[in-house]
Design an enzyme around this catalytic site. Sequence first.
Site, PDB file in Angstrom:
ATOM      1  N   HIS A 178       0.853  -1.188   0.000  1.00  0.00           N
ATOM      2  CA  HIS A 178       0.000   0.000   0.000  1.00  0.00           C
ATOM      3  C   HIS A 178       0.887   1.235   0.000  1.00  0.00           C
ATOM      4  O   HIS A 178       2.089   1.159   0.276  1.00  0.00           O
ATOM      5  CB  HIS A 178      -0.896   0.036   1.244  1.00  0.00           C
ATOM      6  CG  HIS A 178      -2.024  -0.944   1.212  1.00  0.00           C
ATOM      7  ND1 HIS A 178      -3.290  -0.619   0.816  1.00  0.00           N
ATOM      8  CD2 HIS A 178      -2.067  -2.261   1.541  1.00  0.00           C
ATOM      9  CE1 HIS A 178      -4.072  -1.679   0.899  1.00  0.00           C
ATOM     10  NE2 HIS A 178      -3.350  -2.700   1.333  1.00  0.00           N
ATOM     11  N   LYS A 224      -0.107   4.373   4.637  1.00  0.00           N
ATOM     12  CA  LYS A 224      -0.977   3.408   5.318  1.00  0.00           C
ATOM     13  C   LYS A 224      -0.170   2.719   6.407  1.00  0.00           C
ATOM     14  O   LYS A 224       0.775   1.983   6.140  1.00  0.00           O
ATOM     15  CB  LYS A 224      -1.558   2.389   4.346  1.00  0.00           C
ATOM     16  CG  LYS A 224      -2.514   1.413   5.027  1.00  0.00           C
ATOM     17  CD  LYS A 224      -3.339   0.627   4.035  1.00  0.00           C
ATOM     18  CE  LYS A 224      -4.237  -0.379   4.738  1.00  0.00           C
ATOM     19  NZ  LYS A 224      -5.153   0.252   5.711  1.00  0.00           N
TER      20      LYS A 224
END
Length: 295
Positions: free
Chosen positions: A178, A182
């Site tokens: 990600h 994140k």
Amino acid sequence: MSAAPAQQLDLQMPASKKLDLPVMVNSCLGKMGQAVIKAADSAGLNLVPLSFGCAEDAGKTIEVCGKAIKVHGPSDRESVLASVFDEYPNLIVVDYTVPDAVNSNAELYCKVGVPFVMGTTGGDRNRLYKTVEDSNVSAVISPQMGKQVVAFLAAMEIMAEQFPGAFSGYSLQVMESHQAGKLDVSGTAKAVISCFEKLGVSFDMNQVQLIRDPKQQIEMVGVPEEHLAGHAFHMYHLTSPDQTVSFEFQHNVCGRSIYAEGTVDAVLFLAKKLEEKADKRIYNMIDVLREGNMR
């Protein structure tokens, strides 16, 4: 809690037609929040020009889709939300904040009595569910708002329920990539891993390989450079005890539109359930999928 009378919702209505359905998106400064605002505006929802953010962002104003949205910090959020709810009695809040804020935000929404869609991952999920169950508020809570990914999760859950232990003895490797911002393990990865555990696989969540370095994401994972700031690539690799059999499950998402569109569907779904005065309090995206009236 019952919603104020509203016009009959039509999930297939043209985007040019405005719905009498006010939506407040927290937090509007985040990329996910902005994506939801754009999707909600395109769907004809009524965007409330207020949003909650961190103390450092309090007082800022951001313009999205031609609407100036003012950010309020933690200090006055209860009075602000109560005031907004008075002005918009059929308000629905969308939450895309940070994991550490999940529980306190949900407690605030329930205290004021505002239904909400929780797209933020993390927090104490058992506490989150109990907060809603003990309130008069309805909510859609899902670690994954992408409709097609949710369909995959539903298929995994069906397999786990109907064939428990089918992968007993198999080892599992999980890699997820990600954007660098994140912080936690993906809620989707946790849900898929839970299914594999029901299928007989032993796995420690600390073994999830989190790829957050852009160089590794391009070279090792194959993320397109233009999507480094917003992507979700997941790989689950199962291997038999004797190493002769392997299975691989993979789903790759570039951008945020899949989640934003699914969030808008969740808002429309929740508004419909409130209008119907449904008894159920907690819904997830599988409930939204089963309703079948997605745009």
